[in-house]
Design a protein around this motif. Sequence first.
Motif, PDB file in Angstrom:
ATOM      1  N   LYS A 112     -78.528  73.058 -63.952  1.00 64.57           N
ATOM      2  CA  LYS A 112     -79.506  72.550 -63.684  1.00 64.57           C
ATOM      3  C   LYS A 112     -79.357  71.263 -63.539  1.00 64.57           C
ATOM      4  O   LYS A 112     -80.204  70.597 -61.993  1.00 64.57           O
ATOM      5  CB  LYS A 112     -81.077  71.929 -65.177  1.00 64.57           C
ATOM      6  CG  LYS A 112     -80.878  73.433 -65.340  1.00 64.57           C
ATOM      7  CD  LYS A 112     -81.973  73.230 -67.156  1.00 64.57           C
ATOM      8  CE  LYS A 112     -82.260  74.393 -67.343  1.00 64.57           C
ATOM      9  NZ  LYS A 112     -83.449  73.938 -69.243  1.00 64.57           N
ATOM     10  N   LYS A 113     -78.579  70.126 -63.468  1.00 63.95           N
ATOM     11  CA  LYS A 113     -78.198  69.108 -62.432  1.00 63.95           C
ATOM     12  C   LYS A 113     -77.764  68.940 -61.591  1.00 63.95           C
ATOM     13  O   LYS A 113     -77.466  68.792 -60.784  1.00 63.95           O
ATOM     14  CB  LYS A 113     -77.267  68.247 -64.196  1.00 63.95           C
ATOM     15  CG  LYS A 113     -78.255  67.328 -64.970  1.00 63.95           C
ATOM     16  CD  LYS A 113     -77.004  67.338 -66.020  1.00 63.95           C
ATOM     17  CE  LYS A 113     -77.180  67.157 -67.176  1.00 63.95           C
ATOM     18  NZ  LYS A 113     -76.283  65.553 -67.771  1.00 63.95           N
ATOM     19  N   ILE A 114     -76.942  70.256 -61.655  1.00 61.75           N
ATOM     20  CA  ILE A 114     -76.278  70.435 -60.422  1.00 61.75           C
ATOM     21  C   ILE A 114     -77.113  71.361 -59.363  1.00 61.75           C
ATOM     22  O   ILE A 114     -75.975  71.680 -58.135  1.00 61.75           O
ATOM     23  CB  ILE A 114     -74.666  70.458 -59.456  1.00 61.75           C
ATOM     24  CG1 ILE A 114     -74.389  72.079 -60.667  1.00 61.75           C
ATOM     25  CG2 ILE A 114     -73.694  69.366 -60.979  1.00 61.75           C
ATOM     26  CD1 ILE A 114     -72.937  72.726 -60.884  1.00 61.75           C
ATOM     27  N   GLY A 115     -77.797  71.939 -59.594  1.00 62.79           N
ATOM     28  CA  GLY A 115     -78.657  72.811 -58.722  1.00 62.79           C
ATOM     29  C   GLY A 115     -78.055  74.162 -58.823  1.00 62.79           C
ATOM     30  O   GLY A 115     -78.563  74.702 -57.891  1.00 62.79           O
ATOM     31  N   CYS A 116     -77.431  74.696 -59.500  1.00 57.25           N
ATOM     32  CA  CYS A 116     -77.053  75.980 -60.122  1.00 57.25           C
ATOM     33  C   CYS A 116     -77.830  76.752 -60.290  1.00 57.25           C
ATOM     34  O   CYS A 116     -78.260  76.654 -61.168  1.00 57.25           O
ATOM     35  CB  CYS A 116     -75.042  76.090 -60.884  1.00 57.25           C
ATOM     36  SG  CYS A 116     -74.400  75.608 -59.292  1.00 57.25           S
ATOM     37  N   ALA A 117     -77.752  77.859 -59.807  1.00 52.70           N
ATOM     38  CA  ALA A 117     -79.555  79.214 -60.137  1.00 52.70           C
ATOM     39  C   ALA A 117     -78.804  80.265 -61.250  1.00 52.70           C
ATOM     40  O   ALA A 117     -79.726  80.296 -62.436  1.00 52.70           O
ATOM     41  CB  ALA A 117     -80.031  79.493 -59.254  1.00 52.70           C
ATOM     42  N   ASN A 118     -77.462  80.608 -61.241  1.00 53.11           N
ATOM     43  CA  ASN A 118     -77.089  81.119 -62.507  1.00 53.11           C
ATOM     44  C   ASN A 118     -75.514  80.610 -62.907  1.00 53.11           C
ATOM     45  O   ASN A 118     -74.864  79.646 -62.142  1.00 53.11           O
ATOM     46  CB  ASN A 118     -77.039  82.251 -62.004  1.00 53.11           C
ATOM     47  CG  ASN A 118     -76.637  83.185 -60.299  1.00 53.11           C
ATOM     48  OD1 ASN A 118     -75.393  82.746 -60.584  1.00 53.11           O
ATOM     49  ND2 ASN A 118     -77.549  84.011 -59.693  1.00 53.11           N
ATOM     50  N   LYS A 119     -74.550  81.580 -63.649  1.00 50.94           N
ATOM     51  CA  LYS A 119     -73.388  81.393 -64.090  1.00 50.94           C
ATOM     52  C   LYS A 119     -72.457  81.785 -62.440  1.00 50.94           C
ATOM     53  O   LYS A 119     -71.205  80.710 -62.316  1.00 50.94           O
ATOM     54  CB  LYS A 119     -73.403  82.411 -65.223  1.00 50.94           C
ATOM     55  CG  LYS A 119     -73.743  81.712 -66.974  1.00 50.94           C
ATOM     56  CD  LYS A 119     -73.055  83.060 -66.995  1.00 50.94           C
ATOM     57  CE  LYS A 119     -74.053  83.071 -68.674  1.00 50.94           C
ATOM     58  NZ  LYS A 119     -73.587  84.352 -69.749  1.00 50.94           N
ATOM     59  N   ILE A 120     -73.021  82.948 -61.611  1.00 52.80           N
ATOM     60  CA  ILE A 120     -72.299  83.265 -60.882  1.00 52.80           C
ATOM     61  C   ILE A 120     -71.724  81.752 -59.311  1.00 52.80           C
ATOM     62  O   ILE A 120     -71.090  81.280 -59.316  1.00 52.80           O
ATOM     63  CB  ILE A 120     -72.373  84.618 -59.477  1.00 52.80           C
ATOM     64  CG1 ILE A 120     -72.614  85.166 -60.652  1.00 52.80           C
ATOM     65  CG2 ILE A 120     -71.698  84.972 -58.543  1.00 52.80           C
ATOM     66  CD1 ILE A 120     -72.890  87.000 -60.365  1.00 52.80           C
ATOM     67  N   GLY A 121     -72.923  80.943 -59.481  1.00 53.95           N
ATOM     68  CA  GLY A 121     -73.281  79.933 -58.287  1.00 53.95           C
ATOM     69  C   GLY A 121     -72.260  78.624 -59.097  1.00 53.95           C
ATOM     70  O   GLY A 121     -71.853  78.076 -58.522  1.00 53.95           O
TER      71      GLY A 121
END
Length: 200
Positions: A176-185
């Motif tokens: 959430k903090k770094i703006g990744c939508a999923n684990k792959i990201g």
Amino acid sequence: MSEQRIGYHDINDVYFHVASNNSFFMQGISCGLLKLRQQHEDIKLDYTLSEGSARSIRLIADIIREKHHATLIVVIASAALLNMLSLSIEHLYRERVIFIVASECRAALLTQIAYSPDNAWVKQAQYFPKGTQAALTNREKRICYYLFRGYSPKMIGAILGINIKTVSSHRVSVMKKIGCANKIGLYKTLRFYYGASAEG
């Protein structure tokens, strides 16, 4: 309130750093910033440019740490680069930085920041709202490193002496903090970030 923390009335300078591999974008934004600097002699406005690869992370993080605390720093880069940069910047420095995703960057936005840097600082969350405003805790940083090294949440829990659910909770918080939508990201971001650090 810490000595380094700035208020909306304390900004004297605006410093832009643009990171991109798109030469047309770089040329256009350079012309725009040069024009702004000529129009605003009352405020010290400066800028630098770098490539948009993961190698730029350390350079940008160093620039942010070295700038005077009354300088508003505006970083314009891809969302992926800003995600990686958010892993590098401590909370203390984050309070005087605005992140703008390159694809959302417009001349009107740069003009607005140059005309009213105090207002821009107050509204910093609107420019890159998906994350990067909240600093990672030391534990979250450790978990990121272990994830990058290939440790499973169960192994990380054993190393840190915490429950596997707590590890997963920290991982979600980081995303959430770094703006990744999923684990792959997240894993892609970690590979880029730690890979760039390892390359020196």
